[in-house]
Design an enzyme around this catalytic site. Structure first.
Site, short mmCIF file in Angstrom:
data_model
loop_
_atom_site.label_atom_id
_atom_site.label_comp_id
_atom_site.label_asym_id
_atom_site.label_seq_id
_atom_site.Cartn_x
_atom_site.Cartn_y
_atom_site.Cartn_z
N PRO A 122 -12.74 -13.72 12.92
CA PRO A 122 -11.62 -13.98 11.96
C PRO A 122 -11.72 -13.23 10.70
O PRO A 122 -12.93 -13.28 10.19
CB PRO A 122 -11.46 -15.64 11.91
CG PRO A 122 -12.95 -15.99 12.12
CD PRO A 122 -13.39 -15.22 13.14
N GLY A 123 -10.60 -12.73 10.17
CA GLY A 123 -10.71 -12.34 8.90
C GLY A 123 -9.60 -12.71 8.17
O GLY A 123 -9.66 -13.36 7.03
N ARG A 129 -0.11 -2.92 1.23
CA ARG A 129 0.14 -3.08 2.76
C ARG A 129 1.83 -2.96 2.85
O ARG A 129 2.15 -2.55 3.85
CB ARG A 129 -0.16 -4.75 2.94
CG ARG A 129 -1.54 -4.86 2.92
CD ARG A 129 -1.73 -6.19 3.58
NE ARG A 129 -1.64 -6.43 4.98
CZ ARG A 129 -0.43 -7.16 5.29
NH1 ARG A 129 0.27 -7.62 4.51
NH2 ARG A 129 -0.13 -7.17 6.69
N CYS A 168 4.08 5.68 -10.21
CA CYS A 168 4.92 6.82 -10.17
C CYS A 168 5.18 7.36 -8.77
O CYS A 168 4.71 8.16 -8.15
CB CYS A 168 4.47 7.88 -10.97
SG CYS A 168 5.74 9.35 -11.15
N GLU A 169 5.92 6.45 -7.93
CA GLU A 169 6.04 6.54 -6.48
C GLU A 169 7.29 5.80 -6.03
O GLU A 169 7.32 4.44 -6.47
CB GLU A 169 5.04 6.11 -5.71
CG GLU A 169 4.81 6.22 -4.31
CD GLU A 169 4.34 7.49 -4.01
OE1 GLU A 169 4.81 8.16 -2.90
OE2 GLU A 169 3.48 8.11 -4.81
N TYR A 187 -6.80 -7.80 2.85
CA TYR A 187 -6.39 -6.34 3.04
C TYR A 187 -5.60 -5.98 1.65
O TYR A 187 -4.64 -5.18 1.59
CB TYR A 187 -5.70 -6.10 4.27
CG TYR A 187 -6.50 -6.41 5.49
CD1 TYR A 187 -7.77 -5.59 5.61
CD2 TYR A 187 -6.07 -7.35 6.22
CE1 TYR A 187 -8.44 -5.96 6.76
CE2 TYR A 187 -6.88 -7.85 7.46
CZ TYR A 187 -7.95 -7.10 7.68
OH TYR A 187 -8.82 -7.43 8.67
#
Length: 469
Positions: free
Chosen positions: A322-323, A361, A392-393, A421
């Site tokens: 598991p993570g 994510r 800036c996206e 993550y």
């Protein structure tokens, strides 16, 4: 989506499941999350606004109690439902840092690493805890579909188990093992051909995957290994994907792995371990409904045990990895609210002081999160807004169409379930330093990751002299 087009919850307290599920992965917030008398979100006995005041923002806030309880539930569940021996190993790609490794080690977990950097981090933490070389070697498993020769040599040097992914790696290891003069411990990763419902980028068990040996290769692999005295094959491994809510795929996986395990024994391989990977999902929204840690472990353990009984073979050591379900729900990220932009009859944007550099994510997987104002948890929710990052996206959107009180500059916004993550995938996009992280427990807050400074951003830069002339 306009606020008038959807029913709004009453307050930010809706993020707190009442009563909280004892299984951490079934909650949006850490197990210790409460609203204090000032209407502030409190985690691990620490006020989130006070933490931001002390440590700055963005800030990862990791709850030690939640992480430890998840680890304990995994170990206890496999011990309760599997008749043989078992080992839970932490998939450190979810979040690798010294403090997380230390907590996992203290709770009896082993470690799945996928790079030389993760190996170095894990070994460094374990040495600081006083582990000896034999303990370290026993508890680390090295993954990866394209390990470098240097990484393989580093793994051989500490005598950890290497999970072999392909023919090139197998042949390279044969030579390196011969050069080292001692047998190298390996496991084989196979692609079981099992489909599960999750994002395409985190499916790993279907046949069209970059990972592992296809089933039609395995008999040739078994034959090859049986002829290599320098390779000591301990067992088989498979991992079918991540953020999985279904139970059937892991039931099927246990049966498939045992079939191939039994086949491997007929080639004279000294197989004693079976690694079922991980993949249990967590709650990112109220509608997510993953199994509990115990339910998942029970399904996997019983499937393997029954398959072994049918094949009339001894129970192998059962390993799970598991993570996300260990660290994901144990952490929130806190931001300071900045400006507001209203696009009439279309959308209201609220900007925060982080974004895709600390949580990639949403832009990578279209992941959905829940948020609240940590300093105003009891305030009435009045509007639906989209939370924008500062990069800036145009795609730097943390959460779309979320219900909040009318956010004001300086408010503290928390995004739930950011332990997995987020830090591990963080970047320096737009030359932003990566955030600090604090570990909270019983009113105590300890820095476990320092905030990167401007100096840190230049640490690896080189300016050739010829550009200065």
């Amino acid at each position: 989506m306009l606020s008038t087009e959807m029913p709004l919850p009453t307050t930010g307290s809706t993020l707190l499941k009442t009563p909280a599920s004892p299984s951490p992965n079934q909650n949006l917030l850490p197990l210790t999350a409460v609203i204090n008398k000032n209407g502030e979100l409190e985690i691990g006995g620490c006020s989130v606004p006070a933490l931001v005041e002390q440590f700055g923002s963005p800030l990862y806030i990791l709850d030690e109690t939640t992480l430890r309880q998840a680890a304990q539930q995994y170990r206890q569940s496999f011990q309760a439902h599997y008749p043989g021996s078992s080992q839970v190993i932490y998939a450190s790609k979810a979040w690798s840092c010294l403090a997380v490794v230390a907590i996992a080690a203290q709770e009896g977990l082993g470690f799945d690493v996928v790079s030389g950097g993760e190996l170095f981090t894990t070994v460094s933490a374990l040495k600081q805890l006083g582990w000896d070389e034999a303990e370290i070697a026993e508890k680390i498993y090295f993954h990866g579909n394209n390990k470098s020769v240097q990484e393989l040599q580093e793994a051989i040097a500490i005598n950890c188990t290497i999970i072999v992914d392909n023919w090139l790696e197998l042949e390279t290891l044969t030579k390196l093992a011969a050069d080292s003069g001692a047998p190298v411990k390996i496991m084989l990763r196979l692609t079981p051909g099992i489909e599960c419902h999750t994002h395409e980028y985190i499916k790993t068990g279907h046949l069209d995957s970059k990972f592992g040996f296809d089933p039609n290769q395995l008999e040739a692999v078994f034959t090859y290994i049986a002829q290599q005295p320098s390779l000591h094959c301990l067992g088989l491994h498979a991992h079918i994907g991540s953020q999985i809510f279904e139970r059937q795929p892991h039931k099927d996986l246990g049966e498939v792995l045992v079939q191939w395990f039994t086949k491997g024994l007929t080639y004279g391989l000294p197989l004693t371990e079976l690694n079922i990977g991980g993949g249990l999902g967590i709650c990112y929204t109220e509608s997510d409904d993953p199994p509990s840690i115990e339910e998942w472990a029970q399904v996997a353990a019983i499937s393997v045990a029954k398959a072994c009984d049918r094949q009339n073979i001894p129970y192998p050591k059962l390993i799970a990895e598991p993570g996300r379900s260990l660290v994901g729900s144990a952490c929130v990220t806190a931001y300071r609210v900045g400006g507001r932009k209203v696009v009439p009859n279309i959308r209201t944007y609220i900007s925060v002081d982080g974004g895709m550099s600390d949580n990639p994510r949403p832009i990578t997987y279209q992941s959905v999160y829940r948020v609240a104002l940590a300093n105003r948890m009891n305030d009435e929710i009045t509007e639906t807004v989209t939370v924008a990052g500062k990069h800036c996206e145009s795609g730097d959107i943390l959460v779309k169409d979320v219900a909040l009180p009318a956010a004001e500059p300086g408010d503290i916004m928390v995004v739930a379930a950011t332990g997995a993550y987020n830090h591990s995938m963080a970047s320096n996009y737009n030359r932003l330093g990566r955030p600090a992280a604090v570990l909270v427990n019983q009113g105590q807050a300890n820095l476990i990751l320092q905030r990167e400074t401007y100096t840190d951003l230049l640490r690896q830069d080189c300016l050739p002299n010829r550009l200065l002339s």
